[in-house]
Design an enzyme around this catalytic site. Structure first.
Site, PDB file in Angstrom:
ATOM      1  N   ARG A 276       3.198  20.820  23.139  1.00  0.00           N
ATOM      2  CA  ARG A 276       1.827  21.080  22.710  1.00  0.00           C
ATOM      3  C   ARG A 276       0.863  20.403  23.697  1.00  0.00           C
ATOM      4  O   ARG A 276      -0.149  20.970  24.108  1.00  0.00           O
ATOM      5  CB  ARG A 276       1.580  20.514  21.301  1.00  0.00           C
ATOM      6  CG  ARG A 276       2.201  21.291  20.163  1.00  0.00           C
ATOM      7  CD  ARG A 276       1.508  22.619  19.905  1.00  0.00           C
ATOM      8  NE  ARG A 276       0.091  22.493  19.601  1.00  0.00           N
ATOM      9  CZ  ARG A 276      -0.413  22.209  18.391  1.00  0.00           C
ATOM     10  NH1 ARG A 276       0.396  22.058  17.358  1.00  0.00           N
ATOM     11  NH2 ARG A 276      -1.717  22.125  18.206  1.00  0.00           N
TER      12      ARG A 276
ATOM     13  N   ARG B 227     -10.019  23.443  14.081  1.00  0.00           N
ATOM     14  CA  ARG B 227      -8.870  23.642  13.175  1.00  0.00           C
ATOM     15  C   ARG B 227      -9.463  23.906  11.804  1.00  0.00           C
ATOM     16  O   ARG B 227     -10.092  23.031  11.209  1.00  0.00           O
ATOM     17  CB  ARG B 227      -8.022  22.382  13.163  1.00  0.00           C
ATOM     18  CG  ARG B 227      -6.727  22.499  12.373  1.00  0.00           C
ATOM     19  CD  ARG B 227      -5.961  21.195  12.540  1.00  0.00           C
ATOM     20  NE  ARG B 227      -4.747  21.154  11.765  1.00  0.00           N
ATOM     21  CZ  ARG B 227      -3.546  21.503  12.200  1.00  0.00           C
ATOM     22  NH1 ARG B 227      -3.421  21.983  13.428  1.00  0.00           N
ATOM     23  NH2 ARG B 227      -2.488  21.420  11.424  1.00  0.00           N
TER      24      ARG B 227
ATOM     25  N   GLN C 179       0.184  26.650  19.330  1.00  0.00           N
ATOM     26  CA  GLN C 179       1.577  26.338  19.019  1.00  0.00           C
ATOM     27  C   GLN C 179       2.518  27.299  19.746  1.00  0.00           C
ATOM     28  O   GLN C 179       3.564  26.902  20.245  1.00  0.00           O
ATOM     29  CB  GLN C 179       1.809  26.430  17.509  1.00  0.00           C
ATOM     30  CG  GLN C 179       3.242  26.121  17.097  1.00  0.00           C
ATOM     31  CD  GLN C 179       3.642  24.691  17.401  1.00  0.00           C
ATOM     32  OE1 GLN C 179       2.997  23.755  16.939  1.00  0.00           O
ATOM     33  NE2 GLN C 179       4.685  24.507  18.192  1.00  0.00           N
TER      34      GLN C 179
ATOM     35  N   CYS D  20       7.581  24.195  14.018  1.00  0.00           N
ATOM     36  CA  CYS D  20       6.320  23.669  14.550  1.00  0.00           C
ATOM     37  C   CYS D  20       5.956  22.308  13.950  1.00  0.00           C
ATOM     38  O   CYS D  20       5.021  21.671  14.426  1.00  0.00           O
ATOM     39  CB  CYS D  20       5.191  24.678  14.351  1.00  0.00           C
ATOM     40  SG  CYS D  20       4.892  25.101  12.631  1.00  0.00           S
TER      41      CYS D  20
ATOM     42  N   ASP E 287       9.001  27.585   9.373  1.00  0.00           N
ATOM     43  CA  ASP E 287       7.862  26.708   9.088  1.00  0.00           C
ATOM     44  C   ASP E 287       7.956  26.322   7.615  1.00  0.00           C
ATOM     45  O   ASP E 287       8.741  26.907   6.863  1.00  0.00           O
ATOM     46  CB  ASP E 287       6.552  27.482   9.371  1.00  0.00           C
ATOM     47  CG  ASP E 287       5.302  26.595   9.344  1.00  0.00           C
ATOM     48  OD1 ASP E 287       5.433  25.354   9.285  1.00  0.00           O
ATOM     49  OD2 ASP E 287       4.196  27.152   9.372  1.00  0.00           O
TER      50      ASP E 287
ATOM     51  N   HIS F   6      -2.100  30.611  14.956  1.00  0.00           N
ATOM     52  CA  HIS F   6      -1.927  29.284  15.564  1.00  0.00           C
ATOM     53  C   HIS F   6      -1.474  29.474  17.016  1.00  0.00           C
ATOM     54  O   HIS F   6      -0.343  29.146  17.380  1.00  0.00           O
ATOM     55  CB  HIS F   6      -0.877  28.507  14.764  1.00  0.00           C
ATOM     56  CG  HIS F   6      -0.869  27.032  15.020  1.00  0.00           C
ATOM     57  ND1 HIS F   6      -1.699  26.419  15.940  1.00  0.00           N
ATOM     58  CD2 HIS F   6      -0.119  26.031  14.478  1.00  0.00           C
ATOM     59  CE1 HIS F   6      -1.455  25.113  15.944  1.00  0.00           C
ATOM     60  NE2 HIS F   6      -0.507  24.862  15.067  1.00  0.00           N
TER      61      HIS F   6
END
Length: 305
Positions: free
Chosen positions: A287, A104, A134, A259, A219, A131
Site C-alpha cells: 500500500r 476515505r 488497495q 486487504c 475480505d 477501494h
C-alpha cells in the site's frame, strides 16, 4: 480544472496502471536500499477520514513524508464534510491550500462531488463502492511474486463489497478472469458486472470459484457500518471461509491475499495468514509503495500541468 483524480481504476489506462505498479516496486527498492528520494518537497496532502483506518492513514502519511512532503490528518471530529458546509465549498477552500486530497468516506458521491470542485488531485482512500488504492497494492504484490496477472484466474470469496467491485474493475484493466463466490443477495454491484461482461462470473460455490485459481482473495464479512447485521452474516457466510483445504483446490502456485484487518476464524481460518501461500503482509506493505507511485504521478502532473 486540469487536476487529475484517482477515484477508480477506470481513471487510468491499463498501460498507466501497469507502469504505476512497476514504479511501486522501484520505489520499494529505493527505500530498501536506504536511498532518499524526495520529489514532493514542501507538498502537502490533506487526508479526510470519515471512516477509521490503520493502513490507509499510515501508508499515505508515511508515503508523503518519505517523498519529502507532509500529510495533514483530518478526523471526522475535526471536519464537518457535508454537514456544516457543503462538500463543494469545502473542496474549493481545501484545494486552494493543499496539493492533493485523499478521502476515505461512505458515499462514493462525496468523492465525485469533492473532485468536481477541487483544483488539486483527489484520491479515493476507500468508499462504499470502491477501494482502488488497495488494488494497486494487490496487483503490485502479484507482479512481484508471480509476474504478469494477464490471462490468469482470480477468485473472490465472500461479500460482493467495495473490494469485490474493485476486483471487477481490475479484471477489466489488468485483463484477468474473475470468479466471485458469494451467498445469494450479496452479489457485487450489477453496474460493475455489466461493465466487465464475460470476464467475471458469479457462482455460489466457493470450491467452483477457486478451482485452478492463481490468486484467491477475501475480505471481512461485516464491513464498517454493517455491525447490526453481524450475526445474520456469520451464519450465511460460514461456508465461504477460506482455509487451507479450500486453497488446496486452487492452482499449485496459488497465492492468497486479504486487504486486512482480518477476523481470524471468520472469513479465514485462524492459521491462514501464516500459510506459505499467503502474501498478505507484503500486500499490506505495498500500500505504501503503490500509493507513493500514485502520489508522484498525480502531484507531479498537477504541478507541471
Amino acid at each position: 480544472m486540469s487536476a487529475r483524480h484517482f477515484l477508480s481504476l477506470m481513471d487510468c489506462t491499463s498501460q498507466e496502471l501497469n507502469s504505476l505498479i512497476r514504479r511501486g516496486t522501484e520505489l520499494k527498492d529505493l527505500r530498501n536500499r536506504g536511498m532518499r528520494y524526495e520529489p514532493l518537497k514542501s507538498r502537502v496532502l490533506g487526508m479526510i477520514f470519515e471512516k477509521a483506518s490503520t493502513r490507509t492513514r499510515l501508508s499515505f502519511e508515511a508515503g508523503m513524508i518519505q517523498l519529502g512532503g507532509q500529510a495533514i490528518f483530518l478526523s471526522p471530529r475535526d471536519t464537518q464534510l457535508g454537514r456544516g458546509e457543503p462538500i463543494s465549498d469545502s473542496a474549493i477552500v481545501m484545494s486552494r491550500m493543499l496539493d492533493a486530497v485523499m478521502i476515505r468516506t461512505f458515499a462514493h458521491s462525496t468523492l465525485t462531488e469533492f473532485a468536481a470542485h477541487s483544483r488539486v488531485p483527489v484520491i479515493n482512500g476507500l468508499s462504499d463502492d470502491l477501494h482502488p488504492c488497495q488494488l494497486l497494492a494487490d496487483m503490485q504484490t502479484f507482479l512481484e511474486h508471480r509476474g504478469s496477472i494477464q490471462g490468469k484466474t482470480v477468485a473472490w470469496i465472500g461479500d460482493g463489497n467495495n473490494m469485490c467491485n474493485t476486483y471487477i474493475e481490475a479484471a477489466i484493466q489488468f485483463d484477468f478472469q474473475l470468479r466471485v463466490a458469494c451467498p445469494e443477495g450479496y452479489e457485487p454491484n450489477p453496474a460493475f458486472l455489466a461493465q466487465a461482461g464475460d470476464r467475471v462470473k458469479v457462482v455460489r460455490d466457493p470450491r467452483e470459484a477457486v478451482a485452478g485459481a492463481h490468486l484467491v482473495s477475501t475480505d471481512v464479512w461485516t464491513s464498517m457500518g454493517q455491525e447490526e447485521e453481524t450475526a445474520k452474516r456469520l451464519a450465511l457466510f460460514a461456508p465461504y471461509q477460506v482455509n487451507k483445504a479450500l486453497l488446496d483446490l486452487a492452482a499449485e502456485d496459488v497465492i492468497f491475499m486479504h486487504c486486512l484487518p482480518a477476523h481470524r476464524g471468520e472469513e479465514i481460518s485462524v492459521d491462514l495468514l501464516d500459510d506459505p501461500r499467503s502474501v498478505a503482509w507484503d500486500q499490506a506493505e505495498n500500500r505504501l509503495h503503490a500509493q507513493k507511485a500514485l502520489l508522484e504521478l498525480l502531484v507531479e502532473h498537477a504541478h507541471h500541468a
